[in-house]
Design a protein around this motif. Structure first.
Motif, PDB file in Angstrom:
ATOM      1  N   VAL A 256       0.871  -8.483  -2.110  1.00 28.33           N
ATOM      2  CA  VAL A 256       1.281  -7.271  -2.816  1.00 28.33           C
ATOM      3  C   VAL A 256       0.141  -6.748  -3.680  1.00 28.33           C
ATOM      4  O   VAL A 256      -0.175  -5.548  -3.669  1.00 28.33           O
ATOM      5  CB  VAL A 256       2.536  -7.548  -3.666  1.00 28.33           C
ATOM      6  CG1 VAL A 256       2.847  -6.353  -4.562  1.00 28.33           C
ATOM      7  CG2 VAL A 256       3.731  -7.842  -2.764  1.00 28.33           C
ATOM      8  N   GLU A 257      -0.508  -7.630  -4.415  1.00 25.05           N
ATOM      9  CA  GLU A 257      -1.594  -7.209  -5.299  1.00 25.05           C
ATOM     10  C   GLU A 257      -2.739  -6.574  -4.528  1.00 25.05           C
ATOM     11  O   GLU A 257      -3.366  -5.616  -4.973  1.00 25.05           O
ATOM     12  CB  GLU A 257      -2.108  -8.402  -6.104  1.00 25.05           C
ATOM     13  CG  GLU A 257      -1.153  -8.902  -7.170  1.00 25.05           C
ATOM     14  CD  GLU A 257      -0.130  -9.901  -6.639  1.00 25.05           C
ATOM     15  OE1 GLU A 257       0.002 -10.014  -5.392  1.00 25.05           O
ATOM     16  OE2 GLU A 257       0.532 -10.558  -7.454  1.00 25.05           O
ATOM     17  N   ARG A 258      -3.037  -7.130  -3.340  1.00 21.65           N
ATOM     18  CA  ARG A 258      -4.152  -6.572  -2.564  1.00 21.65           C
ATOM     19  C   ARG A 258      -3.793  -5.210  -1.963  1.00 21.65           C
ATOM     20  O   ARG A 258      -4.631  -4.319  -1.879  1.00 21.65           O
ATOM     21  CB  ARG A 258      -4.579  -7.545  -1.476  1.00 21.65           C
ATOM     22  CG  ARG A 258      -5.026  -8.903  -2.001  1.00 21.65           C
ATOM     23  CD  ARG A 258      -6.345  -8.887  -2.778  1.00 21.65           C
ATOM     24  NE  ARG A 258      -6.300  -8.292  -4.093  1.00 21.65           N
ATOM     25  CZ  ARG A 258      -5.846  -8.904  -5.192  1.00 21.65           C
ATOM     26  NH1 ARG A 258      -5.352 -10.130  -5.135  1.00 21.65           N
ATOM     27  NH2 ARG A 258      -5.886  -8.300  -6.355  1.00 21.65           N
ATOM     28  N   GLY A 259      -2.538  -5.050  -1.532  1.00 24.97           N
ATOM     29  CA  GLY A 259      -2.120  -3.730  -1.076  1.00 24.97           C
ATOM     30  C   GLY A 259      -2.162  -2.710  -2.199  1.00 24.97           C
ATOM     31  O   GLY A 259      -2.588  -1.559  -2.000  1.00 24.97           O
ATOM     32  N   GLU A 260      -1.734  -3.143  -3.376  1.00 25.24           N
ATOM     33  CA  GLU A 260      -1.806  -2.262  -4.546  1.00 25.24           C
ATOM     34  C   GLU A 260      -3.252  -1.912  -4.878  1.00 25.24           C
ATOM     35  O   GLU A 260      -3.580  -0.749  -5.167  1.00 25.24           O
ATOM     36  CB  GLU A 260      -1.146  -2.947  -5.747  1.00 25.24           C
ATOM     37  CG  GLU A 260       0.358  -3.099  -5.635  1.00 25.24           C
ATOM     38  CD  GLU A 260       0.954  -3.930  -6.755  1.00 25.24           C
ATOM     39  OE1 GLU A 260       2.188  -3.905  -6.904  1.00 25.24           O
ATOM     40  OE2 GLU A 260       0.192  -4.615  -7.473  1.00 25.24           O
TER      41      GLU A 260
ATOM     42  N   PHE B  16       0.841  -1.200   0.000  1.00 25.38           N
ATOM     43  CA  PHE B  16       0.000   0.000   0.000  1.00 25.38           C
ATOM     44  C   PHE B  16       0.873   1.246   0.000  1.00 25.38           C
ATOM     45  O   PHE B  16       0.667   2.174  -0.796  1.00 25.38           O
ATOM     46  CB  PHE B  16      -0.929  -0.004   1.213  1.00 25.38           C
ATOM     47  CG  PHE B  16      -1.788   1.228   1.322  1.00 25.38           C
ATOM     48  CD1 PHE B  16      -3.020   1.281   0.694  1.00 25.38           C
ATOM     49  CD2 PHE B  16      -1.359   2.342   2.045  1.00 25.38           C
ATOM     50  CE1 PHE B  16      -3.816   2.423   0.779  1.00 25.38           C
ATOM     51  CE2 PHE B  16      -2.134   3.490   2.127  1.00 25.38           C
ATOM     52  CZ  PHE B  16      -3.374   3.525   1.491  1.00 25.38           C
ATOM     53  N   VAL B  17       1.852   1.291   0.888  1.00 24.38           N
ATOM     54  CA  VAL B  17       2.728   2.456   0.979  1.00 24.38           C
ATOM     55  C   VAL B  17       3.490   2.655  -0.322  1.00 24.38           C
ATOM     56  O   VAL B  17       3.557   3.775  -0.866  1.00 24.38           O
ATOM     57  CB  VAL B  17       3.704   2.303   2.166  1.00 24.38           C
ATOM     58  CG1 VAL B  17       4.787   3.383   2.125  1.00 24.38           C
ATOM     59  CG2 VAL B  17       2.948   2.352   3.482  1.00 24.38           C
ATOM     60  N   LYS B  18       4.063   1.592  -0.856  1.00 26.24           N
ATOM     61  CA  LYS B  18       4.858   1.716  -2.085  1.00 26.24           C
ATOM     62  C   LYS B  18       3.998   2.148  -3.266  1.00 26.24           C
ATOM     63  O   LYS B  18       4.452   2.905  -4.140  1.00 26.24           O
ATOM     64  CB  LYS B  18       5.550   0.386  -2.390  1.00 26.24           C
ATOM     65  CG  LYS B  18       6.668   0.047  -1.398  1.00 26.24           C
ATOM     66  CD  LYS B  18       7.236  -1.350  -1.651  1.00 26.24           C
ATOM     67  CE  LYS B  18       8.353  -1.665  -0.669  1.00 26.24           C
ATOM     68  NZ  LYS B  18       8.862  -3.046  -0.796  1.00 26.24           N
ATOM     69  N   THR B  19       2.755   1.678  -3.320  1.00 27.97           N
ATOM     70  CA  THR B  19       1.870   2.054  -4.420  1.00 27.97           C
ATOM     71  C   THR B  19       1.433   3.508  -4.300  1.00 27.97           C
ATOM     72  O   THR B  19       1.354   4.226  -5.305  1.00 27.97           O
ATOM     73  CB  THR B  19       0.644   1.130  -4.464  1.00 27.97           C
ATOM     74  OG1 THR B  19       1.091  -0.226  -4.554  1.00 27.97           O
ATOM     75  CG2 THR B  19      -0.240   1.437  -5.664  1.00 27.97           C
TER      76      THR B  19
END
Length: 510
Positions: free
Chosen positions: A177-181, A59-62
């Motif tokens: 990763v996909e869900r955070g994105e 989430f943060v990186k996206t």
């Protein structure tokens, strides 16, 4: 031209999957995994191999990658699956979040990174409390976005007090990763005025054990596949489809397979699809059972020669579901039977790991499994062993569930007991990644039988060696036994299948 201020987004979360019969989770248990405040949250999230949950880091990186924003990091705390969180500790975490949110000033959004199956010693819905707190302090105009594990137990409050819930879609969980994105991108849509989410929620009287909730096949996977396909067909209307298999061992009032569908604007579209998915799941509810391999059959298979290599799940003792990681039932059975070429891991036994490190590689020791106090299922087992490997225990996951995640297992050892090599670790984690064996130079591909204390996540980590037809879930005792009839249930809504056979469900009339 007027400059538009970047959105101010607070970050909070208390990540815990609670097994009601496991020991209470106290603050040290969180500190042993992670307990972060302020800037430390961003620093850890932006690492190449973060040790926090992958969806929070993603989430943060996206958000970093998709435009300016002003993060307001307050609290991220995470604990390995355990028992209920201590009620006083939950109050402390809520107070930290309340203070941080109040002092943050005007917020455009709050991101909540929780598991969803947390209970406390004095209440059943601390997840809902935290989400409601975010809504209360941030106000009705701010957006509240939540990520959850698909084993979350969903309450009405959790859905009503946020704009969007994004749940994992894979079990084994390989889509953090996909869900955070997805959560970050959906928030960007909301902040741009391109979505005003409305959610529909259905909970079924269906509480299967986790072994019945794989997503590659079976009735639960079919529900997810259907929801994914229909979302694509309704792409202009549906923002998210999240299907929660639940975590039966929480034994809470919010247990039950749950469907949460979020429309971009029209709640009727979300209600329509939620009902479709719920009806599909309920029509197949009798399929949410699985036959386990008896222990005696597993031992006999391990003794056979001229067969393909196999992997066993020690299903009753999954640390990833609150299991102690200390049961010796399967280990002792294989040793006493004289099984050869067996790898088994991993036993949570810091005193034994310490003994091995003090003795050194090549030493012969009297290995005392469970020499320290434990639960009744943690039977002691004493046997002669050779120390064949030692490791500091800091590793990076290589495949599947834990890929790319830094894990701190503490002092670890490999002990050879006749034809069985057992792995001992000092932090209680499920063996879902080949690195648990490979850190000692052990070749999984040369083993005839591999045994893991893991319920299902090992499937993604060990798939190069063991296709599904070579996987056996062994009926063993412990806090995560999938044989639900052996347990006394306190809070699960009844009747509920498969605990009860005579169960009916009527779709909501929206």
């Amino acid at each position: 031209m007027t400059d538009i201020a970047p959105p101010r987004v607070a970050i909070i979360g208390v990540w815990l999957e609670s097994n009601r019969q496991a020991p209470v989770a106290y603050e040290q248990d969180f500190k042993d995994f992670y307990q972060l405040e302020g800037a430390a949250i961003l620093e850890r999230s932006r690492e190449a191999n973060p040790s926090i949950m992958g969806e929070a880091a993603a989430f943060v990186k996206t958000m970093d990658a998709t435009g300016p924003w002003e993060p307001v990091p307050i609290l991220l705390a995470g604990c390995h699956p355990h028992g209920p969180i201590d009620g006083a500790l939950m109050d402390k975490y809520l107070a930290i979040c309340r203070k941080g949110l109040a002092e943050a000033g005007p917020l455009d959004a709050v991101y909540v990174a929780n598991h969803g199956a947390m209970i406390a010693t004095d209440r059943d819905d601390p997840d809902g409390e935290l989400i409601a707190l975010a809504r209360e302090i941030a106000g009705p105009k701010a957006r509240v976005v939540v990520t959850l594990d698909l084993h979350g137990n969903i309450s009405e409050r959790m859905v009503e007090q946020c704009d969007l819930i994004v749940g994992y879609r894979t079990n084994p969980h390989v889509d953090y990763v996909e869900r955070g994105e997805e959560a970050a991108l959906a928030l960007r849509l909301m902040l741009a005025g391109l979505a005003d989410p409305k959610s529909a929620f259905i909970r079924l009287p269906l509480t299967p054990a986790s072994v019945n909730l794989l997503t590659a096949s079976g009735p639960y996977g079919e529900m997810i596949d259907y929801g994914t396909r229909r979302r694509a067909e309704l792409a202009g209307d549906i923002l998210n489809v999240s299907l929660f298999g639940g975590f039966v061992f929480s034994d809470s009032e919010k247990n039950g397979v749950a469907i949460v569908v979020t429309a971009r604007r029209d709640v009727a579209r979300a209600q329509m699809l939620a009902r479709e998915i719920a009806e599909l799941g309920w029509n197949n509810h009798a399929r949410f059972r699985k036959k386990l391999t008896p222990l005696s059959d597993a031992v006999q298979l391990a003794l056979k020669s001229n067969r393909p290599p196999v992997i066993y799940s020690d299903s009753g003792d999954n640390p990833g579901g609150g299991g102690t990681g200390r049961t010796t039932e399967l280990l002792s059975a294989l040793v006493w039977a004289g099984a050869e070429n067996v790898l088994i891991g991993s036993f949570f036994d810091p005193p034994l790991a310490k003994m091995a490190h003090e003795a050194g590689v090549g030493a012969r020791i009297r290995a005392c499994f469970n020499s320290h106090a434990g639960l009744p299922c943690d039977a002691p087992f004493e046997v002669d062993a050779e120390v064949v490997g030692l490791h500091h225990g800091t590793i990076v996951g290589r495949l599947g569930y834990a890929q790319g995640r830094t894990m701190h297992l503490g002092p670890s050892a490999a002990l050879r007991i006749g034809g069985v090599t057992a792995i001992v670790i000092s932090d209680r984690m499920q063996t879902a990644d080949p690195m648990f064996f490979e850190m000692f130079g052990l070749d999984i591909g040369k083993a005839a039988t591999v045994v893991v204390k893991s319920r299902g996540h090992f499937r993604s980590g060990f798939i190069p060696w063991f296709p599904p037809q070579n996987v056996y879930e062994v009926d063993t005792e412990g806090l995560t036994s999938p044989v639900l009839e052996r347990r006394q249930w306190q809070r699960i809504p009844r009747p509920s299948y498969p605990l009860d056979e005579d169960v009916s469900w009527t779709p909501p009339e929206w």
